[in-house]
Scaffold this active site. Structure first.
Site, PDB file in Angstrom:
ATOM      1  N   LYS A 165      -6.937 -12.084 -11.143  1.00  0.00           N
ATOM      2  CA  LYS A 165      -8.010 -12.441 -10.236  1.00  0.00           C
ATOM      3  C   LYS A 165      -9.258 -11.595 -10.542  1.00  0.00           C
ATOM      4  CE  LYS A 165      -8.770 -12.317  -5.236  1.00  0.00           C
ATOM      5  NZ  LYS A 165      -8.141 -12.339  -3.908  1.00  0.00           N
ATOM      6  N   LYS A 172       0.837  -1.206   0.000  1.00  0.00           N
ATOM      7  CA  LYS A 172       0.000   0.000   0.000  1.00  0.00           C
ATOM      8  C   LYS A 172       0.870   1.254   0.000  1.00  0.00           C
ATOM      9  CE  LYS A 172      -4.453  -0.932   0.129  1.00  0.00           C
ATOM     10  NZ  LYS A 172      -5.377  -0.428  -0.881  1.00  0.00           N
ATOM     11  N   LYS A 217     -13.567  -6.177  -9.298  1.00  0.00           N
ATOM     12  CA  LYS A 217     -14.298  -5.039  -9.809  1.00  0.00           C
ATOM     13  C   LYS A 217     -13.370  -3.961 -10.357  1.00  0.00           C
ATOM     14  CE  LYS A 217     -18.507  -2.989  -8.325  1.00  0.00           C
ATOM     15  NZ  LYS A 217     -19.630  -3.416  -7.529  1.00  0.00           N
TER      16      LYS A 217
END
Ligand code: TRP
Length: 324
Positions: free
Chosen positions: A192, A112, A195
């Site tokens: 994978k 992150k 969305k």
């Protein structure tokens, strides 16, 4: 008393086939044998700033999918994380027994920090502590998660061990329960299903939308003409057939290998399989959509029941830490 299961999922709105096969299906099954608590983790979502956009709608749509898929508010507690704010108190208390080095070493944190260098916030570092608080606030012993969450769960166990060592036995050490479904890849056949990559098939899509999405899926890249032999083992459409047409899986592979079936027919059949499998889900969902008040009631009732457990645990923790 039945063992307690806890799992959390971020409010990503309408769920897709990957969410269903990877998590929701497993959540539903566990209701048979355990007292289950399933939580939409809206506070965790805030570690990414864009999350506030459409947050309420995402929570509502996700809960609709959960209910339509068979999560049962009579048997399980279904709630939204921030509705039981005690988790934030526990997060602060647990942070006192969590060495900073444990947190900055976590791979997801480092990832992150790399992908959002403009927003390496304090909440991001504490993400696993909040996750630990989620689990132990309900003294859950079993946590169904995907493989990507194992490092977080290991950390949760370390925090629990340390707390128990310092303040006396309070929490069970939570154990991960891995889902058995393999990774579900998206329509691109490479990544994978997700969305954010726009490669998903939504559970709530209409039959026609589903067909259009499936027809856009990538197949065996080496097969350029209908008469070329195909390679089902590298084709994600074939992989998806495993879930939706399991009885015909060998036949499909054979026909593909000797070019007796083309990719177009193969995808048509997959779309039909998906639409057939999801028809009951879609009917139930339509019924729920017509009762928005009901979904709100489920969420309120879940918070109420979760709150009762949370208060008990938090009181015990405060006593142990000398705050009461
Ligand atoms: N970190 C999890 C994820 O990104 C979500 C989560 C938050 C969670 N709290 C949890 C999962 C507690 C299991 C238990 O998927």
């Amino acid at each position: 008393m039945k063992d307690r299961v806890f799992s959390g999922a971020r409010p990503t709105g309408r769920q897709h086939i990957g969410n269903y096969l990877g998590a929701i299906q497993n959540y539903v099954g566990l209701q048979e044998d355990y007292q289950c608590i399933y939580c939409i983790v809206d506070i965790h979502a805030l570690t990414t700033l864009e999350a506030t956009e459409g947050l309420q709608e995402n929570i509502h749509e996700m809960m609709l999918d959960w209910l339509a898929a068979g999560l049962d508010p009579e048997r399980s507690i279904l709630f939204v994380q921030s509705h039981v704010p005690q988790v934030m108190e526990l997060h602060t208390l647990l942070s006192m027994v969590t060495p900073l080095g444990w947190l900055t070493r976590v791979a997801t944190f480092k990832e992150k920090a790399r992908t959002q260098p403009h927003n390496i916030n304090y909440g991001l570092v504490g993400y696993p502590v909040l996750m630990t608080a989620d689990i132990v606030l309900y003294k859950a012993g079993i946590v169904p998660v995907g493989e990507d969450q194992l490092p977080h769960l290991e950390l949760a166990r370390e925090i629990v061990r340390r707390f128990n060592y310092i303040f006396g036995d309070t929490f069970p050490e939570p154990e991960a329960k891995l889902t058995t479904t393999p990774l579900v890849l998206g329509l691109d056949g490479v990544k994978k299903m997700s969305k954010s990559l726009n490669n998903e098939i939504e559970l709530a899509a209409s039959a026609e939308e589903t067909r259009e999405r499936v027809m856009s899926a990538f197949t065996d890249p080496a097969r350029r003409y209908r008469s070329d032999p195909g390679h089902p083992e590298v084709c994600n459409v074939w992989r998806l057939h495993h879930f939706f047409n399991p009885d015909q899986i060998d036949e499909i592979a054979d026909e593909c290998r000797d070019a007796r079936r083309g990719c177009v027919e193969c995808k048509e059949q997959l779309a039909e399989g998906i639409n057939l499998a999801l028809a009951p889900f879609r009917n139930r969902r339509a019924e729920l959509v017509a009762r928005p008040q009901y979904v709100k009631e489920v969420i309120a009732d879940g918070a109420h029941r979760a709150h009762a457990i949370a208060i008990e645990t938090l009181t015990e923790v405060k006593e142990r830490m000398g705050l009461i």
